[in-house]
Design a protein around this motif. Structure first.
Motif, PDB file in Angstrom:
ATOM      1  N   ALA A   1       0.654  -1.377   0.087  1.00 35.72           N
ATOM      2  CA  ALA A   1       0.102   0.083   0.018  1.00 35.72           C
ATOM      3  C   ALA A   1       0.846   1.121  -0.093  1.00 35.72           C
ATOM      4  CB  ALA A   1      -0.951  -0.128   1.143  1.00 35.72           C
ATOM      5  N   LEU A   2       0.354   2.333  -0.468  1.00 38.79           N
ATOM      6  CA  LEU A   2       1.034   3.743  -0.530  1.00 38.79           C
ATOM      7  C   LEU A   2       0.085   4.553   0.492  1.00 38.79           C
ATOM      8  CD1 LEU A   2       2.728   5.940  -1.469  1.00 38.79           C
ATOM      9  CD2 LEU A   2       1.024   6.355  -3.024  1.00 38.79           C
ATOM     10  N   VAL A   3       0.621   4.865   1.648  1.00 43.24           N
ATOM     11  CA  VAL A   3       0.055   5.839   2.498  1.00 43.24           C
ATOM     12  C   VAL A   3       0.451   7.298   2.152  1.00 43.24           C
ATOM     13  CG1 VAL A   3      -0.627   6.236   5.121  1.00 43.24           C
ATOM     14  CG2 VAL A   3      -0.068   4.033   4.201  1.00 43.24           C
ATOM     15  N   MET A   4      -0.673   8.024   2.047  1.00 44.84           N
ATOM     16  CA  MET A   4      -0.146   9.560   1.723  1.00 44.84           C
ATOM     17  C   MET A   4      -0.500  10.459   2.793  1.00 44.84           C
ATOM     18  SD  MET A   4      -1.220   9.395  -2.288  1.00 44.84           S
ATOM     19  CE  MET A   4      -1.285  11.084  -2.327  1.00 44.84           C
ATOM     20  N   VAL A   5       0.399  11.301   3.172  1.00 41.46           N
ATOM     21  CA  VAL A   5       0.108  11.981   4.560  1.00 41.46           C
ATOM     22  C   VAL A   5       0.496  13.593   4.053  1.00 41.46           C
ATOM     23  CG1 VAL A   5       0.747  12.795   6.626  1.00 41.46           C
ATOM     24  CG2 VAL A   5       0.936  10.337   6.115  1.00 41.46           C
ATOM     25  N   GLU A   6      -0.594  14.330   3.789  1.00 44.46           N
ATOM     26  CA  GLU A   6      -0.596  15.861   3.259  1.00 44.46           C
ATOM     27  C   GLU A   6      -1.144  16.575   4.323  1.00 44.46           C
ATOM     28  OE1 GLU A   6      -0.682  16.201  -1.307  1.00 44.46           O
ATOM     29  OE2 GLU A   6      -2.276  14.704  -0.818  1.00 44.46           O
ATOM     30  N   GLY A   7      -0.324  18.004   4.782  1.00 47.51           N
ATOM     31  CA  GLY A   7      -0.894  18.832   5.682  1.00 47.51           C
ATOM     32  C   GLY A   7      -0.302  18.580   7.073  1.00 47.51           C
ATOM     33  N   ASP A   8      -0.364  19.687   7.911  1.00 53.77           N
ATOM     34  CA  ASP A   8       0.063  19.836   9.146  1.00 53.77           C
ATOM     35  C   ASP A   8      -0.403  18.384  10.140  1.00 53.77           C
ATOM     36  OD1 ASP A   8       1.362  21.961   8.395  1.00 53.77           O
ATOM     37  OD2 ASP A   8       0.143  23.362   9.541  1.00 53.77           O
ATOM     38  N   LEU A   9       0.600  18.121  10.726  1.00 57.65           N
ATOM     39  CA  LEU A   9       0.377  16.902  11.768  1.00 57.65           C
ATOM     40  C   LEU A   9      -0.204  17.378  13.029  1.00 57.65           C
ATOM     41  CD1 LEU A   9       3.572  14.807  11.119  1.00 57.65           C
ATOM     42  CD2 LEU A   9       1.239  14.383  10.140  1.00 57.65           C
ATOM     43  N   GLU A  10      -1.434  16.706  13.393  1.00 56.39           N
ATOM     44  CA  GLU A  10      -2.126  17.329  14.720  1.00 56.39           C
ATOM     45  C   GLU A  10      -1.992  16.086  15.718  1.00 56.39           C
ATOM     46  OE1 GLU A  10      -5.965  18.940  14.467  1.00 56.39           O
ATOM     47  OE2 GLU A  10      -5.103  20.656  13.384  1.00 56.39           O
ATOM     48  N   LEU A  11      -2.302  16.104  16.973  1.00 56.08           N
ATOM     49  CA  LEU A  11      -2.329  15.053  17.904  1.00 56.08           C
ATOM     50  C   LEU A  11      -3.394  14.369  17.447  1.00 56.08           C
ATOM     51  CD1 LEU A  11      -1.854  17.050  21.328  1.00 56.08           C
ATOM     52  CD2 LEU A  11      -0.192  15.726  19.894  1.00 56.08           C
ATOM     53  N   ALA A  12      -4.335  14.542  16.843  1.00 58.39           N
ATOM     54  CA  ALA A  12      -5.527  13.766  16.303  1.00 58.39           C
ATOM     55  C   ALA A  12      -5.000  12.654  15.274  1.00 58.39           C
ATOM     56  CB  ALA A  12      -6.790  14.164  16.094  1.00 58.39           C
ATOM     57  N   ASP A  13      -4.069  13.119  14.529  1.00 60.38           N
ATOM     58  CA  ASP A  13      -3.410  12.237  13.455  1.00 60.38           C
ATOM     59  C   ASP A  13      -3.085  11.245  14.010  1.00 60.38           C
ATOM     60  OD1 ASP A  13      -4.769  14.207  11.602  1.00 60.38           O
ATOM     61  OD2 ASP A  13      -2.797  15.391  11.680  1.00 60.38           O
TER      62      ASP A  13
END
Length: 172
Positions: free
Chosen positions: A52-64
């Motif tokens: 799989a490819l996991v794409m993470v875009e944007g600012d990381l927050e605790l909920a992430d």
């Protein structure tokens, strides 16, 4: 109590030290939480039955942290692609540890930027790659209070412990 997490888990720290460490970590979490809201977008694309490819875009927050954990829970092999200007240091560390434990590869795609907390998470990759023209940026941990930015000693200590746990040398 050099490896705080392991020492606390196995009771190797004196009781008072465990109490103090828990409180320091709780304060660090509160101080290093991002000021602005804007959670990352985390998507999983299955390339085939096993990868799989996991794409993470944007600012990381605790909920992430929990969003990322739930989305990768069933994956055994994945590449995590990052595109982010940063966010919460703790989110970067926890996501990076999840990546390391699962043995995932990390990448910053061509011409993308991964800075601050994103770069910390990217370091968690068992294998790390940079695309052509991509950038990864690091800086010391800091807190913002009343419009001023101050370096955070406790935040840098937590970051140093993470770097040690993922096997990076002290020079890193």
């Amino acid at each position: 109590c050099y490896n705080l997490a392991r020492a606390m888990t196995f009771g190797l720290c004196p009781r008072g030290a465990r109490f103090a460490v828990r409180h320091v970590l709780a304060i660090v979490v509160l101080l290093l939480a991002p000021q602005a809201a804007g959670a990352a977008n985390i998507e999983v694309k299955h390339l085939d039955a096993a990868t799989a490819l996991v794409m993470v875009e944007g600012d990381l927050e605790l909920a992430d942290i929990e969003v990322f954990r739930s989305k990768v829970a069933t994956l055994s092999k994945a590449t995590v692609a990052f595109r982010s200007d940063g966010g919460s240091l703790l989110a970067g560390i926890r996501i990076g540890m999840l990546i390391r434990v699962k043995g995932f590869t990390t990448i910053v795609p061509d011409a993308a930027q991964c800075a601050s907390a994103c770069a910390v998470a990217w370091l968690g990759g068992a294998h790390r790659f940079l695309g052509a023209g991509s950038k990864v940026g690091f800086h010391a941990a800091y807190v913002q209070k009343a419009g001023t930015t101050t370096e955070s000693g406790p935040g840098n200590a937590v970051l140093g412990a993470y770097l040690d746990q993922i096997g990076l040398p002290e020079d890193a």
